[in-house]
Design a protein around this motif. Sequence first.
Motif: not given
Length: 146
Positions: A68-72, A78-88
């Motif tokens: 809300d503060q930085e990206i929007t 507009g934008l699309t947000l996805h929840d994820g699970y990552g590894q690196w």
Amino acid sequence: MKWTSGTRGKIGGGVLVALLGAGIPALMGAALHTHVGEPYQETRLYFGTERPDGRGPIVEREFMRFLDQEITPAFPEGLTLHDGYGQWRGKDGKAIRETSYEVVLLYPEKEAGERSTRIERIRQVYEDRYQQDSVGRSDDKVNAGF
């Protein structure tokens, strides 16, 4: 009129040729005109949530506040947000697995330079604020229509 098998074959073949003759150009035209929409740039940002200092991960409430503060404000259209699970792989060679967020941004290709500056600022703010090694970024050219 008396139909003979030879006549039916000639008429049937003629109808088939006529249908194919009408259909093939239409199919070829559809295949050649796949351009839909306008040239856009698609940027995907990958935000991890684990903190290196041993504190708990960045929780959803914190990430949504960052969104809300930085990206929007940088991408109000507009934008699309996805929840994820990552590894690196960390610097020590161990796999780090974490909850993550993927943000998809679309913007006109002609604005790519100026938008890239906004994106790099977002990445830097997140890395600094949450002590992240990096925020992943991928870019693709796409056609989009709205």
